[in-house]
Write a protein that holds these residues in place. Structure first.
Motif, PDB file in Angstrom:
ATOM      1  N   SER A 153      -7.636   8.923   4.386  1.00 11.48           N
ATOM      2  CA  SER A 153      -7.807   8.314   3.063  1.00 11.48           C
ATOM      3  C   SER A 153      -8.683   7.074   3.188  1.00 11.48           C
ATOM      4  CB  SER A 153      -6.459   7.936   2.456  1.00 11.48           C
ATOM      5  OG  SER A 153      -5.948   6.767   3.090  1.00 11.48           O
ATOM      6  N   LYS A 160      -6.474   2.838  -8.720  1.00 16.04           N
ATOM      7  CA  LYS A 160      -6.345   4.233  -8.308  1.00 16.04           C
ATOM      8  C   LYS A 160      -4.896   4.556  -7.937  1.00 16.04           C
ATOM      9  CE  LYS A 160     -10.813   4.999  -8.622  1.00 16.04           C
ATOM     10  NZ  LYS A 160     -11.260   3.671  -9.077  1.00 16.04           N
ATOM     11  N   VAL A 161      -4.566   5.848  -7.989  1.00 17.33           N
ATOM     12  CA  VAL A 161      -3.215   6.326  -7.705  1.00 17.33           C
ATOM     13  C   VAL A 161      -3.161   6.889  -6.290  1.00 17.33           C
ATOM     14  CG1 VAL A 161      -1.394   7.938  -8.390  1.00 17.33           C
ATOM     15  CG2 VAL A 161      -2.849   6.863 -10.133  1.00 17.33           C
ATOM     16  N   GLN A 164      -3.985  10.687  -4.663  1.00 17.29           N
ATOM     17  CA  GLN A 164      -4.892  11.445  -5.528  1.00 17.29           C
ATOM     18  C   GLN A 164      -6.310  11.426  -4.956  1.00 17.29           C
ATOM     19  OE1 GLN A 164      -3.778  13.171  -8.361  1.00 17.29           O
ATOM     20  NE2 GLN A 164      -1.828  12.588  -7.424  1.00 17.29           N
ATOM     21  N   TYR A 166     -10.454  11.291  -5.476  1.00 16.83           N
ATOM     22  CA  TYR A 166     -11.447  10.704  -6.373  1.00 16.83           C
ATOM     23  C   TYR A 166     -12.845  10.961  -5.804  1.00 16.83           C
ATOM     24  CZ  TYR A 166      -7.483   8.227  -8.405  1.00 16.83           C
ATOM     25  OH  TYR A 166      -6.277   7.930  -9.009  1.00 16.83           O
ATOM     26  N   ARG A 174      -9.319  11.060  -0.735  1.00 13.52           N
ATOM     27  CA  ARG A 174      -7.963  10.642  -1.069  1.00 13.52           C
ATOM     28  C   ARG A 174      -7.868   9.111  -1.057  1.00 13.52           C
ATOM     29  NH1 ARG A 174      -2.376  13.183   1.048  1.00 13.52           N
ATOM     30  NH2 ARG A 174      -0.955  11.447   0.654  1.00 13.52           N
ATOM     31  N   HIS A 175      -7.195   8.584  -2.061  1.00 10.25           N
ATOM     32  CA  HIS A 175      -6.958   7.138  -2.122  1.00 10.25           C
ATOM     33  C   HIS A 175      -5.561   6.809  -1.613  1.00 10.25           C
ATOM     34  CE1 HIS A 175      -6.393   3.055  -3.651  1.00 10.25           C
ATOM     35  NE2 HIS A 175      -5.255   3.480  -4.189  1.00 10.25           N
ATOM     36  N   SER A 182       1.741   6.607  -0.502  1.00  6.47           N
ATOM     37  CA  SER A 182       2.349   7.637  -1.340  1.00  6.47           C
ATOM     38  C   SER A 182       3.239   8.586  -0.544  1.00  6.47           C
ATOM     39  CB  SER A 182       1.254   8.439  -2.053  1.00  6.47           C
ATOM     40  OG  SER A 182       0.488   9.192  -1.123  1.00  6.47           O
TER      41      SER A 182
END
Length: 310
Positions: A153, A160-161, A164, A166, A174-175, A182
């Motif tokens: 990531s 940002k979530v 998820q 982007y 992935r963030h 997460s």
């Protein structure tokens, strides 16, 4: 009889020369050399075997060297950057970690040593879930070849979530925010993070998150620039909890960032107290690996890896 004696000595001489050639070959580039010193406390670090070589580089105008590359798994030419040469000339800080760049794979000493240590620690371990705090770097793609299912990531912004994908740099990335990952509690066998913590304002929260997401008995391998002569970590800047603005305590320092061309702010200069902090967070064991190798050009005493066990 004389011919037999002559042939005997010629054969012995040939065997001797072959052994001598083999000796020199492996002395210069020994594949089996152990390039890491393992300690459980910084005060136990002894004499650095690379000091004479470092002095030679500093005093002579050396632009390239021959060294063993753990990424290419072969002898390669390593270039010395102009920034490195300028630091020597101007008497500034010599960053041994970020130089000695392989002309073939283009990995520097820090990333070559990282691949080396990952091979040493994890090549025989069964890893089912692994995460690394980068996703667009050559190091990520190299380690993904070695660790099945490695998830990577990047930090893409506070709006940002986590978890998820982007669009970024022409791909979906992935963030994750290392201070609020997460991943579930006790989810990961392995977490890798290289030169990220110094860019996190609340690094203790990040370390707590790393601990939370690891399985019992799981491992984390971390790097961050650590000064072994600095007893206590120095905070250079912080994010104010009221107005959420960055407040500078020292002159701002920025490091390179694969996502942001402007660079990324350094919040901390870490000292040897980082080991005590890791134990207070709850890790059952903290091993310190120092990358030191004349043959691989892991020079200086800032090549420090923290190997954590939950």
């Amino acid at each position: 009889m004389i011919n037999n004696i002559s042939n005997y000595f010629k054969t012995k001489e040939k065997l001797y020369m072959n052994k001598l050639f083999s000796f020199f070959k492996h002395s210069i580039f020994p594949k089996k050399e152990s390039p890491f010193l393992k300690v459980d406390a910084f005060h136990t670090i002894g004499f650095l075997p690379t000091m004479a070589l470092e002095q030679q580089i500093v005093t002579q105008n050396i632009s390239a060297v021959s060294a063993w590359c753990s990424v290419c798994n072969d002898a390669r030419t390593m270039t010395i950057s102009t920034a490195f040469v300028d630091a020597i000339k101007n008497g500034g800080f010599i960053n041994w970690r970020e130089d000695a760049i392989c002309q073939v794979c283009h990995f520097n000493a820090r990333t070559r040593a990282t691949v080396d240590l990952v091979n040493l620690l994890f090549s025989k371990k069964k890893i089912q879930s692994a995460y690394i705090t980068e996703a667009v770097t050559p190091l990520f793609f190299r380690l993904k070849e070695k660790i099945n299912g490695l998830v990577g990531s990047e930090y893409l912004g506070g709006d940002k979530v986590g978890g998820q994908l982007y669009a970024c740099q022409g791909q979906l990335i992935r963030h994750e925010d290392v201070t609020r990952l997460s991943f579930s509690d006790n989810e990961l066998d392995l977490l890798l993070s290289f030169d990220v913590l110094e860019h996190v304002s609340d690094y203790k929260l990040a370390l707590t998150e790393i601990y939370r997401t690891l399985k019992q008995g799981g491992h984390a391998l971390l790097t961050t620039p650590i000064n072994p002569r600095l007893k206590s970590t120095v905070t250079r800047a912080y994010v104010d909890s009221v107005d959420l603005q960055v407040k500078h305590l020292l002159e701002p320092v920025y490091h390179g960032d694969p996502i942001n061309n402007s660079g990324i702010l350094c919040f901390h200069d870490f000292g040897i107290d980082i080991v005590d902090i890791l134990y207070l967070i709850g890790f059952s064991k903290v091993d310190v690996f120092i990358a030191q190798s004349k043959n691989r050009y892991y020079l200086g005493d800032f090549h420090i890896f923290l190997y954590l066990t939950k």
